[in-house]
Scaffold this motif. Structure first.
Motif, PDB file in Angstrom:
ATOM      1  N   ALA A   9    -127.403   5.735 -22.619  1.00 17.56           N
ATOM      2  CA  ALA A   9    -126.257   6.606 -22.940  1.00 17.56           C
ATOM      3  C   ALA A   9    -124.998   5.751 -22.997  1.00 17.56           C
ATOM      4  N   GLY A  10    -125.108   4.629 -23.707  1.00 24.49           N
ATOM      5  CA  GLY A  10    -123.961   3.733 -23.871  1.00 24.49           C
ATOM      6  C   GLY A  10    -123.165   4.126 -25.102  1.00 24.49           C
ATOM      7  N   ASN A  11    -122.569   3.129 -25.742  1.00 23.93           N
ATOM      8  CA  ASN A  11    -121.683   3.405 -26.893  1.00 23.93           C
ATOM      9  C   ASN A  11    -122.392   4.207 -27.979  1.00 23.93           C
ATOM     10  N   MET A  12    -123.574   3.711 -28.385  1.00 20.20           N
ATOM     11  CA  MET A  12    -124.220   4.334 -29.541  1.00 20.20           C
ATOM     12  C   MET A  12    -124.988   5.600 -29.173  1.00 20.20           C
ATOM     13  N   GLY A  13    -125.696   5.559 -28.033  1.00 19.99           N
ATOM     14  CA  GLY A  13    -126.439   6.756 -27.612  1.00 19.99           C
ATOM     15  C   GLY A  13    -125.495   7.938 -27.462  1.00 19.99           C
ATOM     16  N   PHE A  34    -131.549   9.553 -20.223  1.00 20.70           N
ATOM     17  CA  PHE A  34    -131.879   8.700 -19.076  1.00 20.70           C
ATOM     18  C   PHE A  34    -131.110   7.405 -19.264  1.00 20.70           C
ATOM     19  N   ASP A  35    -130.398   7.003 -18.226  1.00 19.23           N
ATOM     20  CA  ASP A  35    -129.689   5.724 -18.251  1.00 19.23           C
ATOM     21  C   ASP A  35    -129.766   5.135 -16.852  1.00 19.23           C
ATOM     22  N   ILE A  36    -129.721   3.808 -16.763  1.00 23.97           N
ATOM     23  CA  ILE A  36    -129.807   3.186 -15.432  1.00 23.97           C
ATOM     24  C   ILE A  36    -128.430   3.035 -14.771  1.00 23.97           C
ATOM     25  N   ASP A  39    -122.466   5.316 -13.690  1.00 26.54           N
ATOM     26  CA  ASP A  39    -121.272   5.852 -14.368  1.00 26.54           C
ATOM     27  C   ASP A  39    -121.670   6.673 -15.602  1.00 26.54           C
ATOM     28  N   LYS A  40    -122.673   6.157 -16.339  1.00 24.67           N
ATOM     29  CA  LYS A  40    -123.118   6.875 -17.551  1.00 24.67           C
ATOM     30  C   LYS A  40    -123.799   8.192 -17.151  1.00 24.67           C
ATOM     31  N   ILE A  41    -124.562   8.132 -16.046  1.00 26.94           N
ATOM     32  CA  ILE A  41    -125.249   9.337 -15.570  1.00 26.94           C
ATOM     33  C   ILE A  41    -124.203  10.410 -15.213  1.00 26.94           C
ATOM     34  N   SER A  54    -136.442   9.150 -15.348  1.00 25.88           N
ATOM     35  CA  SER A  54    -137.053   7.888 -15.789  1.00 25.88           C
ATOM     36  C   SER A  54    -137.223   7.897 -17.312  1.00 25.88           C
ATOM     37  N   GLU A  55    -137.529   6.727 -17.837  1.00 24.84           N
ATOM     38  CA  GLU A  55    -137.823   6.609 -19.269  1.00 24.84           C
ATOM     39  C   GLU A  55    -139.002   7.517 -19.624  1.00 24.84           C
ATOM     40  N   GLU A  56    -140.045   7.487 -18.761  1.00 27.13           N
ATOM     41  CA  GLU A  56    -141.256   8.273 -19.031  1.00 27.13           C
ATOM     42  C   GLU A  56    -140.959   9.769 -19.027  1.00 27.13           C
ATOM     43  N   ALA A  68    -131.852   4.076 -27.392  1.00 30.99           N
ATOM     44  CA  ALA A  68    -130.467   3.613 -27.577  1.00 30.99           C
ATOM     45  C   ALA A  68    -130.091   2.570 -26.531  1.00 30.99           C
ATOM     46  N   VAL A  69    -131.028   1.633 -26.322  1.00 28.42           N
ATOM     47  CA  VAL A  69    -130.738   0.506 -25.433  1.00 28.42           C
ATOM     48  C   VAL A  69    -130.594  -0.757 -26.285  1.00 28.42           C
ATOM     49  N   LYS A  70    -130.095  -1.816 -25.687  1.00 30.54           N
ATOM     50  CA  LYS A  70    -129.938  -3.082 -26.405  1.00 30.54           C
ATOM     51  C   LYS A  70    -131.308  -3.604 -26.847  1.00 30.54           C
ATOM     52  N   ILE A  96    -132.614   2.589 -33.127  1.00 32.86           N
ATOM     53  CA  ILE A  96    -131.333   2.230 -33.749  1.00 32.86           C
ATOM     54  C   ILE A  96    -130.982   0.757 -33.501  1.00 32.86           C
ATOM     55  N   ALA A  97    -131.907   0.018 -32.876  1.00 36.72           N
ATOM     56  CA  ALA A  97    -131.569  -1.352 -32.485  1.00 36.72           C
ATOM     57  C   ALA A  97    -131.633  -2.305 -33.670  1.00 36.72           C
ATOM     58  N   ALA A  98    -130.628  -3.163 -33.751  1.00 35.78           N
ATOM     59  CA  ALA A  98    -130.637  -4.196 -34.777  1.00 35.78           C
ATOM     60  C   ALA A  98    -131.897  -5.037 -34.608  1.00 35.78           C
TER      61      ALA A  98
END
Ligand SMILES: NC(=O)c1ccc[n+]([C@@H]2O[C@H](COP(=O)([O-])OP(=O)(O)OC[C@H]3O[C@@H](n4cnc5c(N)ncnc54)[C@H](OP(=O)(O)O)[C@@H]3O)[C@@H](O)[C@H]2O)c1
Length: 268
Positions: A9-13, A34-36, A39-41, A54-56, A68-70, A96-98
């Protein structure tokens, strides 16, 4: 099931899910994240999104799963999703990852995993995004249209082949940064001449909006539009002469090539 969930849940998510809520494509109650990062949570909770553990958990409980992670984090995330991949049915994964290919994702989650690859950009957040789309063969037209329609509520979309997904990055994924760079440089320059910074920034930014709309609405070639602003013997032509003398176009070309090359270096 949540209609859409984002791992990251960063910039792009957040640009995508906030943009989709802002455009009324989804309600906040349709969304899980889900984010680790705590602050984002907290931020996501304050927006009314469900935060899963969790991711799962996110993978198992969302119809559309946005990764939407790096790019460097994909392997770790996909390894965690792998063990649950047999428990999910007919889900659509959006990547969405490059540089991350759809086949890379299918290698972890199974060849029959439906994957849509998007090169988005952050102005999605305010409904003025520009997104390039491609898909795996097993995503049918209805499924693809459904996802494209969601993103159309947040801006312009174009379908391209997956092979072109790295080459498109300077056009929309990275170019907001190029535009901010220009806005910053022009604003700083007029500020040095004594113009109030906020007034300068507002005028410069609005001019980018207006000039971009001129390109889209008149359909004219940008070179023709440049000529319309450049009165012979006038002031603007002096700036354009500097751009030409310093080969600004070549500098921008080099910058775009570097960006694409990096995406190929990162490609998996
Ligand atoms: N930013 C753009 O304009 C743009 C444009 C086009 C495409 N993209 C693509 O979008 C993707 C995300 O970029 P971004 O700029 O949004 O990155 P970002 O702002 O760093 O957001 C990623 C978020 O994911 C979190 N995270 C890390 N590991 C995680 C995990 N295992 N599970 C859940 N969340 C995790 C990060 O937390 P920490 O910060 O604590 O690590 C961070 O909050 C990238 O693949 C990028 O290529 C970005």
């Amino acid at each position: 099931m949540y209609k859409i969930g984002s791992i990251g849940a960063g910039n792009m998510g957040l640009a995508i899910i906030d943009g989709a809520v802002g455009s009324k494509a989804f309600l906040s109650s349709d969304i899980a994240v889900f984010d680790i990062c705590q602050d984002k949570i907290d931020l996501c909770k304050s927006k009314g999104y469900s935060v899963l553990s969790s991711e799962e958990a996110l993978f198992l409980n969302c119809e559309i799963v946005l990764l939407a992670v790096k790019p460097q984090i994909y392997e770790d995330v996909l390894n965690k999703l792998k063990s649950s991949s047999e428990k999910v049915n007919n889900q659509i994964i959006i990547t969405i990852a490059a540089g991350i290919s759809t086949s890379y994702i299918q290698n972890f989650l199974g060849e029959d995993t439906k994957v849509i690859r998007i090169m988005p950009n952050t102005p999605l957040l305010i409904g003025h995004g520009a997104c390039a789309f491609s898909k795996t063969d097993n995503v049918n037209d209805d499924e693809f249209d459904k996802i494209i329609r969601i993103f159309e509520t947040m801006g312009e979309v174009a379908v391209i082949s997956e092979e072109q997904m790295n080459d498109i990055i300077p056009a929309n994924g990275s170019s907001p940064a190029y535009v901010y760079y220009f806005i910053d440089c022009i604003t700083s320059s007029v500020e040095k001449m004594g113009i109030d910074k906020d007034a300068a920034k507002k005028l410069v930014a609005q001019t980018f909006i207006g000039a971009a709309e001129m390109v889209l609405k008149t359909g004219k070639d940008p070179k023709e539009l440049i000529q319309q602003v450049c009165t012979p013997g006038g002031a603007t032509i002096e700036s354009i002469k500097v751009f030409d003398e310093k080969n600004l176009c070549e500098i921008i070309d080099e910058a775009c090539i570097k960006c694409v090359n990096r995406a190929y270096e990162l490609s998996l």
